[in-house]
Design an enzyme around this catalytic site. Sequence first.
Site, PDB file in Angstrom:
ATOM      1  N   GLN A   1       0.843  -1.198   0.000  1.00  0.00           N
ATOM      2  CA  GLN A   1       0.000   0.000   0.000  1.00  0.00           C
ATOM      3  C   GLN A   1       0.879   1.248   0.000  1.00  0.00           C
ATOM      4  O   GLN A   1       1.108   1.860   1.030  1.00  0.00           O
ATOM      5  CB  GLN A   1      -0.888  -0.030   1.247  1.00  0.00           C
ATOM      6  N   PHE A   2       1.374   1.621  -1.175  1.00  0.00           N
ATOM      7  CA  PHE A   2       2.276   2.766  -1.258  1.00  0.00           C
ATOM      8  C   PHE A   2       1.617   4.071  -0.824  1.00  0.00           C
ATOM      9  O   PHE A   2       2.282   5.001  -0.380  1.00  0.00           O
ATOM     10  CB  PHE A   2       2.864   2.909  -2.674  1.00  0.00           C
ATOM     11  N   THR A   3       0.294   4.153  -0.883  1.00  0.00           N
ATOM     12  CA  THR A   3      -0.389   5.391  -0.529  1.00  0.00           C
ATOM     13  C   THR A   3      -0.317   5.704   0.966  1.00  0.00           C
ATOM     14  O   THR A   3      -0.662   6.819   1.374  1.00  0.00           O
ATOM     15  CB  THR A   3      -1.859   5.370  -0.992  1.00  0.00           C
TER      16      THR A   3
END
Length: 150
Positions: A78-80
């Site tokens: 989950q890069f966000t």
Amino acid sequence: MKAVIQRVSKASVTIEDKKVANIDIGLLVLLGIVAEDTEEDIKWLVNKIANCRIFNDDNQVMNLSLIDSKGDIIVVSQFTLHASTKKGNRPSYIKAARPDVAIPLYEAFVKSIQLVLGKPVQTGQFGADMKVELVNDGPVTIIMDSKNKA
């Protein structure tokens, strides 16, 4: 390395109409990686997640860990989680590690937590458009950041 840990009564990940992960009682972990993350961050975070006492004992007190409860786990990249929202209305993801750095760290995290738990760990697919469904039990949601371990 940042993680959002959610205690679930069930969770799943679907990619292109195919369910790739599915658990009942356990944890859904959303994992964000930055370029500065190391094996030390993995070790610390895996230990914290596996041993965090957020499952109910027989007296309905959060006193059991994932290990104690024998729950399952899904780990989703989950890069966000590393979004910066300081300026404007479009989040910046510049802090998130590029795939050439993030993928090996993500895979090492999954292998490490699998070893600690002594059983397979289900995952999403790095970089894929995933549909994540969950029933948050409690609700219990905890944010852990390996950069704030001191």
